[in-house]
Design a protein around this motif. Structure first.
Motif, PDB file in Angstrom:
ATOM      1  N   LEU A 121       0.849  -1.238  -0.054  1.00  0.00           N
ATOM      2  CA  LEU A 121       0.027   0.071  -0.021  1.00  0.00           C
ATOM      3  C   LEU A 121       0.995   1.431   0.070  1.00  0.00           C
ATOM      4  N   MET A 122       0.865   2.063  -0.953  1.00  0.00           N
ATOM      5  CA  MET A 122       1.651   3.128  -1.218  1.00  0.00           C
ATOM      6  C   MET A 122       1.063   4.438  -0.209  1.00  0.00           C
ATOM      7  N   TRP A 123      -0.087   4.518  -0.326  1.00  0.00           N
ATOM      8  CA  TRP A 123      -0.613   5.919   0.306  1.00  0.00           C
ATOM      9  C   TRP A 123      -2.165   5.699   0.491  1.00  0.00           C
ATOM     10  N   THR A 124      -2.788   6.705   1.154  1.00  0.00           N
ATOM     11  CA  THR A 124      -4.267   7.006   1.022  1.00  0.00           C
ATOM     12  C   THR A 124      -4.629   8.172   0.478  1.00  0.00           C
ATOM     13  N   ILE A 125      -5.821   8.088   0.009  1.00  0.00           N
ATOM     14  CA  ILE A 125      -6.386   9.452  -0.823  1.00  0.00           C
ATOM     15  C   ILE A 125      -7.720   9.894  -0.241  1.00  0.00           C
ATOM     16  N   ASN A 126      -7.942  10.979   0.509  1.00  0.00           N
ATOM     17  CA  ASN A 126      -8.939  11.300   1.071  1.00  0.00           C
ATOM     18  C   ASN A 126      -9.423  12.930   1.233  1.00  0.00           C
ATOM     19  N   ASP A 127     -10.382  13.260   1.805  1.00  0.00           N
ATOM     20  CA  ASP A 127     -10.295  14.576   1.968  1.00  0.00           C
ATOM     21  C   ASP A 127      -9.733  14.885   3.475  1.00  0.00           C
ATOM     22  N   PHE A 128     -10.106  16.060   4.018  1.00  0.00           N
ATOM     23  CA  PHE A 128      -9.141  16.475   5.320  1.00  0.00           C
ATOM     24  C   PHE A 128      -9.834  15.788   6.486  1.00  0.00           C
ATOM     25  N   PRO A 129     -10.943  15.923   6.746  1.00  0.00           N
ATOM     26  CA  PRO A 129     -11.687  15.324   7.987  1.00  0.00           C
ATOM     27  C   PRO A 129     -11.152  13.793   7.988  1.00  0.00           C
ATOM     28  N   THR A 130     -11.355  12.992   6.873  1.00  0.00           N
ATOM     29  CA  THR A 130     -10.866  11.546   6.694  1.00  0.00           C
ATOM     30  C   THR A 130      -9.277  11.386   6.953  1.00  0.00           C
ATOM     31  N   TYR A 131      -8.762  12.470   6.340  1.00  0.00           N
ATOM     32  CA  TYR A 131      -7.265  12.459   6.672  1.00  0.00           C
ATOM     33  C   TYR A 131      -6.744  12.256   8.513  1.00  0.00           C
ATOM     34  N   GLY A 132      -7.632  13.034   9.262  1.00  0.00           N
ATOM     35  CA  GLY A 132      -7.758  12.877  10.431  1.00  0.00           C
ATOM     36  C   GLY A 132      -7.900  11.423  11.099  1.00  0.00           C
ATOM     37  N   MET A 133      -9.020  10.861  10.301  1.00  0.00           N
ATOM     38  CA  MET A 133      -9.472   9.538  10.863  1.00  0.00           C
ATOM     39  C   MET A 133      -8.400   8.418  10.662  1.00  0.00           C
ATOM     40  N   LEU A 134      -7.748   8.624   9.416  1.00  0.00           N
ATOM     41  CA  LEU A 134      -6.933   7.570   9.016  1.00  0.00           C
ATOM     42  C   LEU A 134      -5.441   7.798   9.548  1.00  0.00           C
ATOM     43  N   SER A 135      -4.974   8.677   9.530  1.00  0.00           N
ATOM     44  CA  SER A 135      -3.662   9.166  10.066  1.00  0.00           C
ATOM     45  C   SER A 135      -3.522   9.194  11.633  1.00  0.00           C
ATOM     46  N   GLY A 136      -4.546   9.579  12.235  1.00  0.00           N
ATOM     47  CA  GLY A 136      -4.442   9.561  13.770  1.00  0.00           C
ATOM     48  C   GLY A 136      -4.423  10.989  14.325  1.00  0.00           C
ATOM     49  N   TRP A 137      -3.857  11.751  13.406  1.00  0.00           N
ATOM     50  CA  TRP A 137      -3.768  13.299  13.658  1.00  0.00           C
ATOM     51  C   TRP A 137      -4.934  14.257  13.730  1.00  0.00           C
ATOM     52  N   SER A 138      -5.309  14.724  14.783  1.00  0.00           N
ATOM     53  CA  SER A 138      -6.860  15.446  14.743  1.00  0.00           C
ATOM     54  C   SER A 138      -6.611  16.619  13.567  1.00  0.00           C
ATOM     55  N   THR A 139      -7.502  16.937  12.649  1.00  0.00           N
ATOM     56  CA  THR A 139      -7.475  17.845  11.771  1.00  0.00           C
ATOM     57  C   THR A 139      -8.522  18.934  12.265  1.00  0.00           C
ATOM     58  N   HIS A 140      -8.630  19.307  13.583  1.00  0.00           N
ATOM     59  CA  HIS A 140      -9.357  20.209  13.977  1.00  0.00           C
ATOM     60  C   HIS A 140      -8.677  21.365  15.012  1.00  0.00           C
ATOM     61  N   GLY A 141      -8.837  22.685  15.266  1.00  0.00           N
ATOM     62  CA  GLY A 141      -8.347  23.220  16.242  1.00  0.00           C
ATOM     63  C   GLY A 141      -7.096  23.950  15.466  1.00  0.00           C
ATOM     64  N   LYS A 142      -6.077  24.565  16.430  1.00  0.00           N
ATOM     65  CA  LYS A 142      -4.943  25.352  15.829  1.00  0.00           C
ATOM     66  C   LYS A 142      -3.991  24.379  15.487  1.00  0.00           C
ATOM     67  N   LEU A 143      -3.804  23.134  15.962  1.00  0.00           N
ATOM     68  CA  LEU A 143      -2.967  22.356  15.686  1.00  0.00           C
ATOM     69  C   LEU A 143      -3.365  21.469  14.439  1.00  0.00           C
ATOM     70  N   ALA A 144      -4.292  21.801  13.775  1.00  0.00           N
ATOM     71  CA  ALA A 144      -4.878  21.084  12.703  1.00  0.00           C
ATOM     72  C   ALA A 144      -3.748  20.743  11.539  1.00  0.00           C
ATOM     73  N   CYS A 145      -3.041  21.405  11.109  1.00  0.00           N
ATOM     74  CA  CYS A 145      -1.995  21.006  10.084  1.00  0.00           C
ATOM     75  C   CYS A 145      -1.059  20.076  10.473  1.00  0.00           C
ATOM     76  N   PRO A 146      -1.104  18.877   9.609  1.00  0.00           N
ATOM     77  CA  PRO A 146      -0.264  17.834   9.955  1.00  0.00           C
ATOM     78  C   PRO A 146       0.835  17.948   9.341  1.00  0.00           C
ATOM     79  N   TYR A 147       1.433  18.940   9.112  1.00  0.00           N
ATOM     80  CA  TYR A 147       2.957  19.128   8.399  1.00  0.00           C
ATOM     81  C   TYR A 147       3.731  19.826   9.565  1.00  0.00           C
ATOM     82  N   CYS A 148       2.858  21.235   9.696  1.00  0.00           N
ATOM     83  CA  CYS A 148       3.618  22.131  10.660  1.00  0.00           C
ATOM     84  C   CYS A 148       3.480  21.649  12.141  1.00  0.00           C
ATOM     85  N   MET A 149       2.411  20.863  12.456  1.00  0.00           N
ATOM     86  CA  MET A 149       2.101  20.387  13.652  1.00  0.00           C
ATOM     87  C   MET A 149       2.182  21.366  14.636  1.00  0.00           C
TER      88      MET A 149
END
Length: 455
Positions: A122-150
């Motif tokens: 499995l190379m990667w997943t493709i999804n929208d941003f809310p689903t990104y949080g569900m699959l990656s484990g990093w919540s996409t809500h709030g001030k720390l929502a950006c999964p790259y800057c964290m």
């Protein structure tokens, strides 16, 4: 210039780390996508259906999305979204992927009329941003929502709107000598940007971070479980089940964001603000109050006089007559069969609204109609910025990358004092910011694509 995934850096790096995998050309590279929808329609009782689909990337790029080469591995049915508990439903799939990687599966090759041991990754997943949080484990809500800057981002909560804003967070991605870095009045008032973009954690470093968090017990109370420091120093809500795949920590890119969702979010924020759509525009009373706190734009602050309080008209919002011209123009449009849906049916001239815009409708509007709709109605500086964003999405969504377009973008980037095309797109957004757009338009919905592009 081909845009096949096998030509990308992620694919080549994976093959170099696991050389025995590409040694057998019949081994399969997979991608996973999932999205929730209500199968009974938007007006029916709430219900959630989540198909989990696998696609094969060993095929030519045009064939990867053919229905016969997409495999429905799981269907998650529930009155509500599975949320963080989606890992429970993905358990059989992860176990099968683990087996396909470690021991493989005996497969018959009809072209050679022989059996061989096929492996899959499995190379990667493709999804929208809310689903990104569900699959990656990093919540996409709030001030720390950006999964790259964290935790290193500069997001803040707007005093009046009460929402997280990423206004003026991305100037640090520009070159150190860029003229926008020294602007004290056009962006966050009094701020000179000296910081550089925070370094992105490698896959191995991210795996070490995630491994420090314990397991979450998946049950009815799982949504209320939080790790210490959540929302302050991190946004981890779980250790994703994908980390159980032995090769997952070596993947350079684990989760992709769907460009159609990014494009739809950007279009809605931009269009609703320019057309002053009630309840949807980012230029409202609360946004005007926030402008007085964070920006040096006296012409956009509320005007107090004897008759009461008035919100001034700004240059990026069309007058009523201009709005009617746009809606009447949209009402009269006709398209070739297969190019787009009948957008004229979605136009309500009396209410001055667009109803029922789907992702593909926003896609067509963003790339084809925005340059035409606002050409003679907006100031040249704002229209130029919209044109650059529109052309960028048109280029990255094309079936093949156009060398002439890439060179044109590079030339324009050099004239703007930036060195890369993503920085040019960022400059276009900064230009919109400079041209009096409110901080509220820099919501997570608008900037979801920037973090993805600037990687």
């Amino acid at each position: 210039m081909s845009n096949n995934t096998s030509d990308g850096k992620v694919w080549k790096l994976f093959n170099s780390v696991h050389p025995y995998f590409p040694a057998e050309s019949r081994n399969v590279h997979l991608g996973l996508c999932t999205e929730g929808f209500n199968p009974f329609g938007s007006f029916a009782a709430p219900y959630s259906c989540w198909p989990v689909i696998l696609t094969v990337y060993n095929l030519p790029s045009g064939m990867c999305i053919w229905p016969e080469f997409m495999f429905l591995s799981t269907v998650i049915l529930d009155p509500s979204s599975p949320g963080w508990n989606i890992d429970v439903c993905l358990r059989p799939l992860i176990d099968e992927l683990t087996q396909l990687w470690s021991s493989g599966a005996l497969t018959y090759d009809i072209s050679r009329k022989q059996n061989f041991l096929m492996r899959a990754a499995l190379m990667w997943t493709i999804n929208d941003f809310p689903t990104y949080g569900m699959l990656s484990g990093w919540s996409t809500h709030g001030k720390l929502a950006c999964p790259y800057c964290m935790e290193n981002n500069k997001a803040f909560t707007l005093a009046n709107r009460g929402k997280a804003s990423f206004f003026d967070c991305h100037r640090r991605f520009l070159p150190l000598n860029h003229r926008y870095r020294k602007k004290r009045k056009d962006f966050f008032v009094g701020r000179v940007e000296k910081d550089i973009a925070s370094p992105r954690l490698s896959s191995e470093e991210l795996h070490d971070v995630v491994s420090e968090y314990g397991d979450i017990v998946f049950d009815l109370q799982s949504g209320k479980q939080k790790f210490p420091g959540f929302g302050l120093t991190h946004n981890w809500v779980k250790r994703s089940i994908f980390w159980e795949l032995l090769y997952w920590k070596t993947n350079l890119l684990r989760h992709n964001l769907d460009v159609m969702h990014i494009e739809k979010n950007m279009f809605e924020n931009i269009f609703n603000t320019i057309m002053d759509v009630k309840g949807k525009t980012k230029d409202n009373i609360k946004a005007t109050l926030d402008i007085a706190l964070y920006c040096n734009r006296k012409n956009m602050e509320l005007v107090y006089d004897e008759s009461g309080v008035a919100k001034p008209r700004v240059s990026f919002v069309l007058e009523k007559n201009a709005q009617l011209l746009v809606y009447k123009w949209l009402k009269s449009l006709h398209y070739l069969d297969g190019h787009a849906s009948n957008i004229s049916r979605l136009v309500n001239i009396e209410d001055c609204r667009l109803y029922g815009m789907k992702s593909h409708d926003c896609h067509v509007f963003m790339q084809t109609l925005i340059p035409l709709a606002f050409c003679d109605l907006l100031p040249k500086g704002i229209w130029d910025a919209l044109m650059e964003i529109s052309h960028f999405f048109r280029d990255i969504c094309s079936s093949k990358l156009n060398v002439d377009h890439i060179e044109r973008c590079r030339t324009l980037a050099a004239s703007r004092g930036v060195t890369t095309i993503p920085q040019l797109v960022l400059g276009s957004f900064l230009l919109l910011c400079k041209k009096e757009s409110p901080p509220s338009i820099w919501s997570l919905g608008t900037l979801t694509g920037l973090s993805e592009i600037l990687r």
